[in-house]
Write a protein that holds these residues in place. Structure first.
Motif, PDB file in Angstrom:
ATOM      1  N   ASP A 317       0.833  -1.195   0.000  1.00 41.01           N
ATOM      2  CA  ASP A 317       0.000   0.000   0.000  1.00 41.01           C
ATOM      3  C   ASP A 317       0.872   1.251   0.000  1.00 41.01           C
ATOM      4  OD1 ASP A 317      -2.132  -1.672   0.111  1.00 41.01           O
ATOM      5  OD2 ASP A 317      -2.410  -1.496   2.283  1.00 41.01           O
ATOM      6  N   GLY A 318       0.295   2.321  -0.566  1.00 42.08           N
ATOM      7  CA  GLY A 318       0.963   3.606  -0.520  1.00 42.08           C
ATOM      8  C   GLY A 318       0.554   4.410   0.694  1.00 42.08           C
ATOM      9  N   LYS A 319       1.105   5.601   0.830  1.00 44.37           N
ATOM     10  CA  LYS A 319       0.781   6.452   1.975  1.00 44.37           C
ATOM     11  C   LYS A 319      -0.619   7.045   1.849  1.00 44.37           C
ATOM     12  CE  LYS A 319       5.521   7.797   3.167  1.00 44.37           C
ATOM     13  NZ  LYS A 319       6.451   8.941   3.355  1.00 44.37           N
ATOM     14  N   GLU A 320      -0.987   7.396   0.635  1.00 46.13           N
ATOM     15  CA  GLU A 320      -2.304   7.991   0.423  1.00 46.13           C
ATOM     16  C   GLU A 320      -3.349   6.899   0.187  1.00 46.13           C
ATOM     17  OE1 GLU A 320      -2.791  11.083   0.875  1.00 46.13           O
ATOM     18  OE2 GLU A 320      -0.677  11.660   1.048  1.00 46.13           O
ATOM     19  N   GLN A 323      -3.565   4.239  -2.976  1.00 48.96           N
ATOM     20  CA  GLN A 323      -2.304   4.114  -3.699  1.00 48.96           C
ATOM     21  C   GLN A 323      -1.713   2.716  -3.536  1.00 48.96           C
ATOM     22  OE1 GLN A 323       0.314   7.192  -2.285  1.00 48.96           O
ATOM     23  NE2 GLN A 323      -0.427   8.714  -3.772  1.00 48.96           N
ATOM     24  N   VAL A 325       2.106   0.546  -4.394  1.00 54.85           N
ATOM     25  CA  VAL A 325       3.534   0.789  -4.597  1.00 54.85           C
ATOM     26  C   VAL A 325       4.166  -0.446  -5.211  1.00 54.85           C
ATOM     27  CG1 VAL A 325       5.736   1.289  -3.485  1.00 54.85           C
ATOM     28  CG2 VAL A 325       3.653   2.400  -2.673  1.00 54.85           C
ATOM     29  N   MET A 333      11.233   3.176  -6.787  1.00 60.76           N
ATOM     30  CA  MET A 333       9.854   3.082  -6.300  1.00 60.76           C
ATOM     31  C   MET A 333       8.894   3.740  -7.296  1.00 60.76           C
ATOM     32  SD  MET A 333       8.145   4.667  -2.822  1.00 60.76           S
ATOM     33  CE  MET A 333       9.110   3.616  -1.732  1.00 60.76           C
ATOM     34  N   VAL A 335       4.875   4.802  -7.468  1.00 59.04           N
ATOM     35  CA  VAL A 335       3.621   4.985  -6.744  1.00 59.04           C
ATOM     36  C   VAL A 335       2.487   5.041  -7.773  1.00 59.04           C
ATOM     37  CG1 VAL A 335       2.323   6.457  -5.173  1.00 59.04           C
ATOM     38  CG2 VAL A 335       4.816   6.237  -4.918  1.00 59.04           C
ATOM     39  N   GLU A 337      -1.391   5.540  -8.535  1.00 56.87           N
ATOM     40  CA  GLU A 337      -2.656   6.068  -8.020  1.00 56.87           C
ATOM     41  C   GLU A 337      -3.788   5.087  -8.323  1.00 56.87           C
ATOM     42  OE1 GLU A 337      -2.868   8.658  -6.237  1.00 56.87           O
ATOM     43  OE2 GLU A 337      -0.869   9.527  -6.549  1.00 56.87           O
ATOM     44  N   ARG A 340      -4.122   0.198  -5.312  1.00 55.32           N
ATOM     45  CA  ARG A 340      -4.287  -0.709  -4.181  1.00 55.32           C
ATOM     46  C   ARG A 340      -5.169  -1.894  -4.534  1.00 55.32           C
ATOM     47  NH1 ARG A 340      -6.713   0.931   1.800  1.00 55.32           N
ATOM     48  NH2 ARG A 340      -6.367  -1.135   2.768  1.00 55.32           N
ATOM     49  N   PHE A 364       5.659   8.464 -10.300  1.00 53.51           N
ATOM     50  CA  PHE A 364       4.221   8.383 -10.076  1.00 53.51           C
ATOM     51  C   PHE A 364       3.550   7.931 -11.383  1.00 53.51           C
ATOM     52  CE2 PHE A 364       5.632  11.216  -6.779  1.00 53.51           C
ATOM     53  CZ  PHE A 364       4.835  10.889  -5.693  1.00 53.51           C
TER      54      PHE A 364
END
Length: 389
Positions: A317-320, A323, A325, A333, A335, A337, A340, A364
């Motif tokens: 999972d990403g931070k937001e 998201q 990863v 890395m 990321v 959008e 997930r 991104f």
């Protein structure tokens, strides 16, 4: 016969002889010879008697007092008094020039008085303030000595720089190896590619630090140290780039390895290969060129531009919110959008932007709209999960 008696006799004899001669010679010639002899003998006897009484007090007593003072006085006081007396007499000479031009007897008396006063004051001031004078002369001497030592040190540094330049021009450029670069191990692969020219130099204190790490009680540190020794052995066996163990050490053995390495690099005018971030900054501040393997690795990573499409596996999972990863083969890395929902699936993504950070490159992206977004195997797993749901 005592010394005082001998001195009395000699003093009386000299006083009587001198007084008789002076009175007899300077007496008017008109005086009868007999009367002249009588008066001369009487005056000589009186002077001899007076000299017999006072001779020890003007000869023996002052001599004993002076000898006693010389035996008891400190050598520092004696030296200070002598120097002060000489300085005072020199000053009295300057006073004596105008005083000698005074009329009548003043021009003969005042220079002598000035010499006595200046000599006495010079000796007394020098003795009483000897500690301050000694400190002043010591400070001047130490300052001049320190300046001479600094000049000799600068001369030695210039000679070492010339020798280093001559050695570098004769044997090719030298590159110092840091402990972190040896333990990292990638320097061995880089040297085999032929991108490194010259000679890799490992200072003796770096090798000693590597050996201490290999002998550490901590298992992780011990494994890292042994890996570094293996990499160094591999570098020495590789004939692409020669490796030299330099026995030169810095003067202070209490300094850190990084400080010694920077000083050696400045003396030899050669760069340092390292992975240590702090050493990198310190060396750059002191004007030493640094070859950072991490920066090289970031520089040779494949460049992705916005709009390009790549296949990536969503790993975490990403931070937001929403998201996902994933990572490229080189560790970059990505990321994604809305990625997930594709956890543990390989999907096609479109790059939107690329950000270069201190730690590396950050990409991104978002899932490609036109594709199925996953491989066949991952689709099967997704379908199975949906059926179970």
């Amino acid at each position: 016969m005592s010394v005082n008696t001998i001195a009395r006799c000699i003093g009386a004899l000299l006083a009587a002889s001198v007084s008789f001669f002076v009175f007899f010679v300077e007496h008017p010639l008109a005086t009868p010879l007999l009367e002249k002899l009588e008066w001369s003998a009487a005056i000589a006897f009186a002077c001899g008697l007076i000299a017999f009484v006072i001779t020890p007090y003007v000869t023996i007593v002052p001599y004993r007092w002076v000898s006693h003072q010389l035996r008891t006085v400190a050598v520092s006081d004696l030296i200070a008094g002598t120097i002060g007396l000489i300085v005072g007499l020199l000053i009295s000479v300057l006073f004596g020039i105008p005083l000698g031009a005074l009329p009548e007897n003043w021009g003969h008396i005042l220079p002598v008085v000035a010499a006595i006063i200046c000599g006495y004051l010079g000796a007394m001031v020098a003795v009483l303030r000897k500690s301050e004078l000694a400190h002043m002369f010591q400070s001047l001497f130490l300052t001049r000595r320190r300046e001479r030592e600094e000049e000799r040190e600068r001369e030695r540094e210039r000679e070492r720089a010339k020798e280093a330049e001559a050695l570098a021009s004769a044997a090719g450029p030298q590159i110092l190896l840091d402990t972190s670069a040896i333990i990292d191990g990638r320097i061995a692969d880089i040297s085999q590619t032929g991108f490194i020219f010259g000679k890799l130099v490992v200072p003796r204190f770096v090798l000693n630090e590597l050996q201490r790490i290999a002998d550490s009680a901590d298992t992780l540190r011990r494994n890292r140290g042994r890996h570094g020794l293996e990499m160094l052995n591999r570098l020495q066996k590789d004939a692409t780039v020669p490796v030299e163990i330099m026995d030169t050490d810095m003067e202070s053995s209490s300094e850190e390895v990084d400080s010694k390495l920077v000083k050696l690099a400045r003396a030899l005018h050669c760069p340092i290969i390292t992975n240590d971030f702090n050493l990198n900054r310190v060396a750059e501040l002191q004007g030493v060129k640094v070859l950072n393997i991490n920066e090289l690795a970031n520089a040779v990573k494949p460049v992705l531009l916005p709009g390009e499409e790549i296949a990536i596996k969503i790993m975490q999972d990403g931070k937001e919110l929403g998201q996902g990863v994933g990572y490229l083969d080189d560790g970059t890395m990505i990321v994604v959008e809305g990625g997930r929902q594709y956890m543990n699936m390989t999907i096609d993504v479109t790059v939107t932007r690329v950000i270069q950070t201190v730690a590396g490159r950050l990409i991104f992206a978002y899932p490609k709209q036109s594709s199925g977004s996953a491989t066949s195997s991952n689709q099967g797993q997704s379908t199975g999960k949906q059926r179970q749901g």
